[in-house]
Design a protein around this motif. Structure first.
Motif, PDB file in Angstrom:
ATOM      1  N   ASP A  86       9.533 -16.111  24.933  1.00 47.15           N
ATOM      2  CA  ASP A  86       8.566 -15.007  24.923  1.00 47.15           C
ATOM      3  C   ASP A  86       7.171 -15.444  24.503  1.00 47.15           C
ATOM      4  OD1 ASP A  86       9.620 -12.710  25.898  1.00 47.15           O
ATOM      5  OD2 ASP A  86      10.277 -11.910  23.972  1.00 47.15           O
ATOM      6  N   GLU A  87       7.093 -16.496  23.724  1.00 49.69           N
ATOM      7  CA  GLU A  87       5.830 -16.886  23.108  1.00 49.69           C
ATOM      8  C   GLU A  87       4.981 -17.752  24.034  1.00 49.69           C
ATOM      9  OE1 GLU A  87       4.847 -15.847  20.221  1.00 49.69           O
ATOM     10  OE2 GLU A  87       6.723 -15.004  19.469  1.00 49.69           O
ATOM     11  N   ASP A  88       3.667 -17.536  23.996  1.00 46.65           N
ATOM     12  CA  ASP A  88       2.764 -18.382  24.783  1.00 46.65           C
ATOM     13  C   ASP A  88       2.799 -19.845  24.327  1.00 46.65           C
ATOM     14  OD1 ASP A  88       2.034 -16.211  26.250  1.00 46.65           O
ATOM     15  OD2 ASP A  88      -0.117 -16.416  25.877  1.00 46.65           O
ATOM     16  N   SER A  89       3.089 -20.082  23.052  1.00 44.06           N
ATOM     17  CA  SER A  89       3.174 -21.472  22.579  1.00 44.06           C
ATOM     18  C   SER A  89       4.284 -22.208  23.337  1.00 44.06           C
ATOM     19  CB  SER A  89       3.415 -21.527  21.075  1.00 44.06           C
ATOM     20  OG  SER A  89       4.506 -20.702  20.713  1.00 44.06           O
TER      21      SER A  89
ATOM     22  N   VAL B  77       5.404 -21.395  26.406  1.00 43.58           N
ATOM     23  CA  VAL B  77       4.942 -21.551  27.792  1.00 43.58           C
ATOM     24  C   VAL B  77       4.000 -22.760  27.886  1.00 43.58           C
ATOM     25  CG1 VAL B  77       3.651 -20.456  29.682  1.00 43.58           C
ATOM     26  CG2 VAL B  77       5.130 -19.053  28.219  1.00 43.58           C
ATOM     27  N   ALA B  78       3.066 -22.857  26.928  1.00 42.00           N
ATOM     28  CA  ALA B  78       2.101 -23.971  26.938  1.00 42.00           C
ATOM     29  C   ALA B  78       2.819 -25.309  26.732  1.00 42.00           C
ATOM     30  CB  ALA B  78       1.041 -23.769  25.854  1.00 42.00           C
TER      31      ALA B  78
ATOM     32  N   ASN C 100      -2.375 -17.915  21.926  1.00 39.31           N
ATOM     33  CA  ASN C 100      -2.170 -17.340  23.259  1.00 39.31           C
ATOM     34  C   ASN C 100      -2.814 -18.205  24.347  1.00 39.31           C
ATOM     35  OD1 ASN C 100      -4.758 -16.503  24.072  1.00 39.31           O
ATOM     36  ND2 ASN C 100      -4.506 -14.481  23.188  1.00 39.31           N
ATOM     37  N   LEU C 101      -2.301 -18.018  25.546  1.00 43.12           N
ATOM     38  CA  LEU C 101      -2.656 -18.915  26.639  1.00 43.12           C
ATOM     39  C   LEU C 101      -4.043 -18.615  27.207  1.00 43.12           C
ATOM     40  CD1 LEU C 101      -1.122 -21.269  27.884  1.00 43.12           C
ATOM     41  CD2 LEU C 101       0.025 -19.667  29.404  1.00 43.12           C
ATOM     42  N   GLU C 102      -4.397 -17.334  27.357  1.00 46.67           N
ATOM     43  CA  GLU C 102      -5.645 -16.999  28.043  1.00 46.67           C
ATOM     44  C   GLU C 102      -6.881 -17.426  27.245  1.00 46.67           C
ATOM     45  OE1 GLU C 102      -3.345 -14.825  27.130  1.00 46.67           O
ATOM     46  OE2 GLU C 102      -4.202 -13.123  26.045  1.00 46.67           O
TER      47      GLU C 102
ATOM     48  N   SER D  70       2.494 -15.479  30.778  1.00 45.91           N
ATOM     49  CA  SER D  70       1.962 -15.354  29.412  1.00 45.91           C
ATOM     50  C   SER D  70       2.374 -14.009  28.824  1.00 45.91           C
ATOM     51  CB  SER D  70       0.437 -15.473  29.415  1.00 45.91           C
ATOM     52  OG  SER D  70      -0.152 -14.258  29.808  1.00 45.91           O
TER      53      SER D  70
END
Lengths: 246, 246
Positions: free
Chosen positions: A180-183, A185-186, B157-159, B205
């Protein structure tokens, strides 16, 4: 619509951010790819009995005075008066077989001890050296999993994040986990960009520059070479031991 | 060997990490791409006189009672009783021209107020909407620059990171800046992977998922469209104004 998997795999970039994550996870993978957790994996692959991670040089010195074999590193270098630093090569010495080793490093042992404070969470050690073996084991645990990167003095670092991204990618591929976390995904994106040449990808990373200055390029190559130590080091009380017979 | 540039451009992923960075920078770019800092850029492009960022709903309510136009957003939604939330479209209303607007949002205004605590640092507002204009201005300042991402409730966050990566990439290309931190290297890598299709890149994201649920896809597209608001919002005391005549 496919059912959302039951458990999550997430990435925390540094011990400094751990308070934002700690209550949600039952299984924590501590990563300090350059070099503490790689050295720990190498040590278990070499047959040590157990490893005691300590946060401070003072604690390490107490063990040294009791006669233990003690490794201590600060800022990439061996601390004077100790047996070795955190070069994985130091842990391949046949004399270590069957021994208990004590280790204190700039970032890695600190994050192990921070993870330990998370009640009821199992803490294991991750690195590129035990990547596939660990990911396979993790995928069989019915738990929410957090990759805790050790970073550099509380800041984000690239090598731990890429390693966490590799574990995350493998677990997502099983279909049994979600992120769920953007970390997370990154971390996955960074791993996918880096995976064909991790050594090259890290050439602009701060710690590679730091270790290169110390002539530790061979250590870096050793630590980035995946799957040379198929072990699962796991924290039991104050000691790390190898998980066997699972 | 070429001389190392004099000034640095670095990226801090979240207000939670700002204490690790704050003493080293004379110029801070606050980024909350979805949507607070985009809305601020849109508002100045639309000719508002000034904007007062406040951290809490209680402070916002005090201004509301004094007769100010007040925007307030929490968790992606307008807070009941206020004039608007943080959709950039709300700030394009011709009635706002020449007015002072007050704004409180989940992450963006909080990070502006955290940046403000950094003594002697100039604070400016960054987003995709003012990307090239801001980067050109930044490149002419003889200062160490930090991009402070607002994140989501203290997490990465990604953005914001991709926007910070875009600014970092432009400044590094001038040859007048260097980056030492891995967070800056990662932001640059993530931007370079994302740049051809930022909307698509962000589909996994967390905040895009959050806003999509709220039917705010049009807002997202607006916020990711670069260079529609060539303004430099700058903090002067407790108010943000537009920097002109530089």
């Amino acid at each position: 619509m496919p059912k959302k998997p039951k458990h999550k795999i997430e990435v925390c970039f540094s011990p400094h951010d751990f308070d934002l994550f700690k209550t949600e996870f039952e299984l924590i993978v501590v990563i300090d790819a350059l070099r503490a957790t790689s050295a720990i994996c190498a040590a278990f692959q070499n047959g040590i009995k157990s490893l005691i991670p300590v946060s401070t040089i003072e604690e390490a010195m107490v063990y040294k005075e009791k006669g233990y074999l003690v490794g201590a590193e600060r800022n990439g270098q061996l601390v004077e008066g100790f047996d070795f630093g955190n070069s994985p090569y130091s842990y391949l010495n046949p004399k270590l077989k069957g021994e208990t080793v004590v280790l204190s490093t700039t970032n890695g042992t600190k994050s192990i001890n921070i993870a330990k404070q998370s009640e009821n969470a199992t803490v294991v050690i991750g690195s590129f050296l035990n990547l596939d073996h660990l990911s396979t084991w993790l995928s069989k645990q019915d738990k929410n999993i957090l990759c805790l990167c050790s970073g550099w003095k509380d800041k984000f670092n690239l090598e731990d994040t890429i390693c966490a991204g590799a574990i995350t990618t493998q677990l997502l591929e099983t279909g049994k986990f979600y992120s769920d976390e953007d970390s997370s995904v990154a971390a996955k994106y960074l791993f996918l960009s880096a995976k064909d040449n991790i050594f090259g990808y890290l050439k602009s990373s701060s710690h590679r520059r730091r270790l290169k200055k110390l002539n530790l390029n061979n250590d870096i190559k050793y630590c980035l070479n995946p799957n040379t130590a198929p072990v699962i080091p796991i924290l039991k009380g104050d000691e790390i031991v190898e998980l066997k017979d699972f």
